[in-house]
Design a protein around this motif. Sequence first.
Motif, PDB file in Angstrom:
ATOM      1  N   ALA A   1       0.937  -1.384  -0.037  1.00 45.43           N
ATOM      2  CA  ALA A   1       0.063   0.003  -0.237  1.00 45.43           C
ATOM      3  C   ALA A   1       0.750   1.028  -0.158  1.00 45.43           C
ATOM      4  CB  ALA A   1      -1.062  -0.149   1.305  1.00 45.43           C
ATOM      5  N   ALA A   2       1.988   1.057   0.680  1.00 46.02           N
ATOM      6  CA  ALA A   2       2.838   2.396   0.791  1.00 46.02           C
ATOM      7  C   ALA A   2       3.502   2.532  -0.821  1.00 46.02           C
ATOM      8  CB  ALA A   2       3.996   2.100   1.895  1.00 46.02           C
ATOM      9  N   LEU A   3       3.966   1.275  -1.185  1.00 45.90           N
ATOM     10  CA  LEU A   3       4.535   1.636  -2.702  1.00 45.90           C
ATOM     11  C   LEU A   3       3.379   2.128  -3.633  1.00 45.90           C
ATOM     12  CD1 LEU A   3       6.522  -1.485  -2.805  1.00 45.90           C
ATOM     13  CD2 LEU A   3       7.582   0.800  -2.408  1.00 45.90           C
ATOM     14  N   PHE A   4       2.292   1.763  -3.449  1.00 45.07           N
ATOM     15  CA  PHE A   4       1.228   2.241  -4.273  1.00 45.07           C
ATOM     16  C   PHE A   4       1.208   3.871  -4.112  1.00 45.07           C
ATOM     17  CE2 PHE A   4      -3.082   3.564  -5.032  1.00 45.07           C
ATOM     18  CZ  PHE A   4      -3.224   3.069  -6.392  1.00 45.07           C
ATOM     19  N   THR A   5       1.193   4.167  -2.815  1.00 46.93           N
ATOM     20  CA  THR A   5       1.053   5.344  -2.661  1.00 46.93           C
ATOM     21  C   THR A   5       2.168   6.325  -3.153  1.00 46.93           C
ATOM     22  OG1 THR A   5      -0.102   5.150  -0.595  1.00 46.93           O
ATOM     23  CG2 THR A   5       0.883   7.366  -0.668  1.00 46.93           C
ATOM     24  N   ALA A   6       3.328   6.044  -3.007  1.00 47.99           N
ATOM     25  CA  ALA A   6       4.748   6.614  -3.459  1.00 47.99           C
ATOM     26  C   ALA A   6       4.569   6.679  -4.916  1.00 47.99           C
ATOM     27  CB  ALA A   6       5.932   5.685  -2.726  1.00 47.99           C
ATOM     28  N   ARG A   7       4.279   5.661  -5.732  1.00 49.60           N
ATOM     29  CA  ARG A   7       4.295   5.536  -6.951  1.00 49.60           C
ATOM     30  C   ARG A   7       3.397   6.516  -7.733  1.00 49.60           C
ATOM     31  NH1 ARG A   7       5.447   1.660 -10.924  1.00 49.60           N
ATOM     32  NH2 ARG A   7       4.368   1.864 -12.941  1.00 49.60           N
ATOM     33  N   ARG A   8       1.905   6.575  -6.989  1.00 46.78           N
ATOM     34  CA  ARG A   8       0.826   7.306  -7.470  1.00 46.78           C
ATOM     35  C   ARG A   8       1.179   8.953  -7.231  1.00 46.78           C
ATOM     36  NH1 ARG A   8      -4.428   6.805  -9.006  1.00 46.78           N
ATOM     37  NH2 ARG A   8      -5.652   8.707  -8.462  1.00 46.78           N
TER      38      ARG A   8
END
Length: 344
Positions: free
Chosen positions: A329-336
């Motif tokens: 979830a944190a990686l998705f946030t960073a990427r987005r």
Amino acid sequence: MKTLFFFEMKKIWQNKLVWAGLALFLLLFCGGLSSFLAVNVPFGRELAARYEGPLTDETVARMLADFKPTQAQLDLWKTGVDHININNMQSAVHLRFANSDGSWNGKTVRDVFGSQTIQVGYTSGWLCISRVLVRIVLGLSVLAVLIASTAFAGEYGGPESILLTAKRGRGMAVQAKLAAVFTSVFALAALALAVPLGLAFSRMGTDGLDASTLFCEMEYQYYTSRNLTCGSLLAWQCALILSGLFLLTAAVLAISAVSRNALTAIVCAALFLFAPLLPSVSERSPLFRLLGLFPIQQFQFSSLISVMLTDRIPYAALVLPLSALLGLAALFTARRQFALHQVL
């Protein structure tokens, strides 16, 4: 993509803060290995081999007889033998089954350990290397924060601005950054685990991996309250180290992506890493279940494998999948956050 990856790797390892973190990591790494090398492994293994097997009342009686102190020693050790650590077996048996003068205190194995089967073996070296890993990984966690916190923060005005104007460029820029950060962190993690464990196996072989961690010397009395073999304890520790590093790296990348400058990102990431240590929380408290998810608690793993979900399943078994989900979830946030940044 390959060019961008090496470009990002170069930026990471040209950062002076990263080199400062690397110096701290290497200091703890070398210091930890030195402390393990100072352990007299051959003597400890030879001593433990005399009593190897399930701990029984007969084994305890034999050990108490073998380690019975002389009057001169009692006069010298004014605090009593139960507070003296001469060797691993002496300390383990005197701590639990002896009066201060070395005589039997009347307790049976069942009185001390209940119905648990306690396997006697060489635990000291394995518990030492486990403690060394904790120190090393704490240094690595600081280095991981410095590597990941500057991945996105402060990058919105450089060459990335050109890439962010193109849809494909946005994806490539993020992928290169994530790949460079995770490659750096987990390459160091491989070093942090492989070298100490390789050194441990070279000195101890497999002796003691099946020994119960509860029958240990005074120095490790409170290391874990659960009856595990040394091999199981190290397996849980390594799994939680890798899980904690994944969650830490992913969370710091998300912090970096929403921060406008590197300093803000580093401060917030440092708080995320160390703030869970501030509350003094009992393992029985419901709050502990929340704090146990944080990376710093996973690095100091012993509480997570001591607190049980059921009679057989430790809380650590729940922490591992939850950490993976939170990290993703944190990686998705960073990427987005980075890819959708509006370039002015």
